[in-house]
Design a protein around this motif. Structure first.
Motif, short mmCIF file in Angstrom:
data_model
loop_
_atom_site.label_atom_id
_atom_site.label_comp_id
_atom_site.label_asym_id
_atom_site.label_seq_id
_atom_site.Cartn_x
_atom_site.Cartn_y
_atom_site.Cartn_z
N SER A 50 68.33 50.00 27.40
CA SER A 50 68.47 48.95 28.41
C SER A 50 67.19 48.78 29.23
N LYS A 51 66.94 47.54 29.64
CA LYS A 51 65.85 47.22 30.55
C LYS A 51 66.33 47.11 31.99
N ASN A 52 67.61 47.38 32.19
CA ASN A 52 68.24 47.24 33.51
C ASN A 52 68.42 48.62 34.13
N PRO A 53 67.64 48.98 35.15
CA PRO A 53 67.73 50.32 35.72
C PRO A 53 69.04 50.60 36.44
N ILE A 54 69.71 49.58 36.97
CA ILE A 54 71.02 49.79 37.59
C ILE A 54 72.04 50.19 36.53
#
Length: 230
Positions: free
Chosen positions: A63-67
């Protein structure tokens, strides 16, 4: 996951001055300002037992989404509602998303460095140092990415700016502390700052907190991630 003693579930108390405490699990003796009302104390090492698993999770993450990555780590068995584990988790999630978004880092080495640095920040610093560990973790992330050292020029400045941005946003929302809320705020500021300074675009989606009922000190409608406010 409530803010309570891991041994007897009694409320925690915070003291003005350090007191010599003995960990109820490993029996290590050290100075601390934190214990439960029944006298139990859990050292940082025992509180974060199993945290090394963060590295394995992040190395297999795409994923590129840290959340999104942070949520997976928060669901691991070692992670409590509050605690110094968040001082590693924030930076680890950011490093992973940064790498997946095209950032040029050796993720394995970066995660090990983040683990070692983050573990050095004890629990309770948000109140006792005036610098939330989640915000510091975001600064560590930037320091690792830019290879900052005490003698660096631009990287030194950018890393300190990152910490300032994260702490500023955390401070604007105010307390009492919530390690989940503060971690989200630090990560969001880091995503914005990384795009501005480094040109790497990580991803973010609109989300809301699912752990309000687990936090005895939840600020409810004052929290930007409260379900009624998102």
């Amino acid at each position: 996951m409530r803010d309570e003693c891991l041994i007897c579930k009694a409320p925690l108390e915070y003291m003005e001055n350090d007191v010599l405490m003995e960990c109820a699990i490993c029996h290590r003796k050290e100075n601390s300002k934190t214990g439960c009302i029944n006298g139990h104390y859990i050292c940082n090492e025992c509180h974060t037992s199993g945290m090394y698993g963060i590295i394995a999770v992040c190395l297999h993450e795409t994923s590129k989404n840290p959340i999104e990555i942070l949520e997976k780590i928060m669901s691991m068995s070692f992670c409590h509602m509050h605690g110094p584990e968040h001082h590693v988790m924030v930076g680890a999630a950011l490093l992973t998303a940064y790498k997946n978004a095209g950032g040029d880092i050796d993720l394995n080495k970066a995660l090990i460095e983040m683990y070692n640095r983050g573990k050095a920040v004890p629990g309770g610093v948000c109140g006792f140092w005036g610098a939330c560990g989640a915000g510091i973790s975001a600064g560590m992330y930037m320091s690792i990415v830019t290879k900052a050292t005490p003698l660096a020029n631009e990287a030194w400045g950018i890393s300190n700016q990152m910490t300032s941005r994260a702490l500023g946003r955390i401070g604007e929302v105010g307390g009492p502390r919530c390690c989940k809320r503060d971690s989200y705020l630090a990560v969001i500021e880091a995503v914005i700052f990384t795009k501005e300074k480094l040109g790497i675009s990580m991803e973010l989606d609109v989300f809301s907190c699912s752990r309000s009922s687990m936090n005895n000190q939840c600020i409810q409608n004052r929290c930007p991630f409260n379900k009624s406010e998102v």
